[in-house]
Design an enzyme around this catalytic site. Structure first.
Site, short mmCIF file in Angstrom:
data_model
loop_
_atom_site.label_atom_id
_atom_site.label_comp_id
_atom_site.label_asym_id
_atom_site.label_seq_id
_atom_site.Cartn_x
_atom_site.Cartn_y
_atom_site.Cartn_z
N ASP A 145 -29.76 -12.74 -56.56
CA ASP A 145 -30.14 -11.45 -57.12
C ASP A 145 -30.47 -10.51 -55.98
O ASP A 145 -30.59 -10.94 -54.83
CB ASP A 145 -31.30 -11.57 -58.13
CG ASP A 145 -32.49 -12.33 -57.57
OD1 ASP A 145 -32.41 -12.83 -56.44
OD2 ASP A 145 -33.51 -12.41 -58.28
N TYR A 157 -32.27 -7.99 -53.23
CA TYR A 157 -33.56 -8.00 -52.54
C TYR A 157 -34.57 -7.24 -53.39
O TYR A 157 -34.25 -6.19 -53.96
CB TYR A 157 -33.44 -7.34 -51.17
CG TYR A 157 -32.50 -8.03 -50.22
CD1 TYR A 157 -32.72 -9.34 -49.81
CD2 TYR A 157 -31.38 -7.38 -49.72
CE1 TYR A 157 -31.87 -9.98 -48.92
CE2 TYR A 157 -30.51 -8.01 -48.82
CZ TYR A 157 -30.77 -9.31 -48.43
OH TYR A 157 -29.91 -9.94 -47.56
N PHE A 204 -26.35 -9.53 -50.20
CA PHE A 204 -26.80 -9.88 -48.85
C PHE A 204 -26.93 -8.69 -47.91
O PHE A 204 -27.54 -8.80 -46.85
CB PHE A 204 -25.88 -10.93 -48.19
CG PHE A 204 -25.88 -12.26 -48.87
CD1 PHE A 204 -26.97 -13.11 -48.77
CD2 PHE A 204 -24.80 -12.67 -49.65
CE1 PHE A 204 -26.98 -14.34 -49.42
CE2 PHE A 204 -24.80 -13.90 -50.30
CZ PHE A 204 -25.89 -14.74 -50.18
N HIS A 233 -27.39 -22.40 -49.45
CA HIS A 233 -27.71 -20.98 -49.34
C HIS A 233 -28.21 -20.68 -47.92
O HIS A 233 -28.87 -21.53 -47.29
CB HIS A 233 -28.79 -20.62 -50.37
CG HIS A 233 -28.97 -19.15 -50.57
ND1 HIS A 233 -29.78 -18.38 -49.76
CD2 HIS A 233 -28.43 -18.31 -51.48
CE1 HIS A 233 -29.73 -17.13 -50.18
NE2 HIS A 233 -28.92 -17.06 -51.21
#
Length: 238
Positions: free
Chosen positions: A60, A62, A73, A205
């Site tokens: 999701d 930031y 990202f 991740h």
């Protein structure tokens, strides 16, 4: 969004699940702080659908002020680089030797005469991963909005269905795509992808909590370019 996405996205917008999601978001934006800003929720879809060749799936957005702008990202230029993105950059440098983002970080990269890096004009200030998006990398979060300081707060509201339908559409309608799946949420989408037609890369991740469990050393960036080259498609300047 780019006009090429309008048919598929408009069909999603008309579905009952998305109407419920839209009502939820209208209420949330009216009295809470939600990221990214309304105008940037669908920024991932500014990448021309017909140019997409790589899909990176995030979790999701930031949830800290000023960070999210609609590309998974990525953060705006001059924003402090979050830990997950720092680890992505470390892996690219170990894998490829440098990144296109180095030019924002005070590390000079050679640029061929009369060319720009990833569609960026000299001196132009753009979000850090926009050069990837301009080369056909779709940076798609699993959930496209989040409440300030509450990670995962908009899960289970309909975004997951939206993202899954986009992935299924890409898998069915587009040839020869590279899907990069980092972390549990992204890897759960593998079942939606035709692995006989597309190239799927999986790893942990890039979060500091999991990067040492398989993200570092995955070499997904060079592997992506090797596959694109095998398909006679332009490689990505990471």
């Amino acid at each position: 969004m780019h006009p090429s996405w309008k048919p598929i996205l408009n069909s999603e917008f008309e579905k009952p699940y998305f109407q419920e999601l839209s009502n939820f978001l209208t209420d949330a934006y009216s009295h809470k702080t939600i990221y990214p800003p309304k105008t940037q929720v669908f920024s991932a879809f500014t990448t021309d659908l017909d140019s997409v060749k790589v899909i990176i799936i995030g979790q999701d957005p930031y949830h800290t002020p000023g960070a999210a702008h609609g590309l998974a990202f990525s953060v705006p230029a001059n924003y402090p680089i979050p830990p997950s993105l720092q680890n992505i950059l470390k892996e690219i440098r170990d894998d490829c030797g440098h990144t296109i983002i180095d030019q924002f970080l005070g590390v000079a990269l050679p640029t061929p005469k009369n060319q720009t890096q990833g569609g960026r004009k000299k001196g132009e200030r753009v979000p850090l991963l926009s050069p990837w998006a301009s080369q056909g990398v779709l940076l798609l979060n699993n959930t496209l909005t989040v409440e300030a300081h509450r990670a995962g707060s908009h899960r289970g509201r309909g975004w997951e269905q939206f993202t899954e339908n986009i992935i299924k559409y890409l898998s069915e309608k587009r040839p020869r795509l590279v899907f990069i799946l980092w972390g549990r949420d992204a890897r759960s989408k593998k079942i939606l992808i035709d692995a006989q037609k597309h190239f799927v890369l999986e790893a942990a991740h890039p979060s500091p909590f999991s990067a040492h469990s398989g993200f570092f050393g995955c070499r997904h960036f060079s592997k992506t370019n090797t596959q694109l080259k095998a398909w006679n498609l332009p490689e990505i300047t990471w």
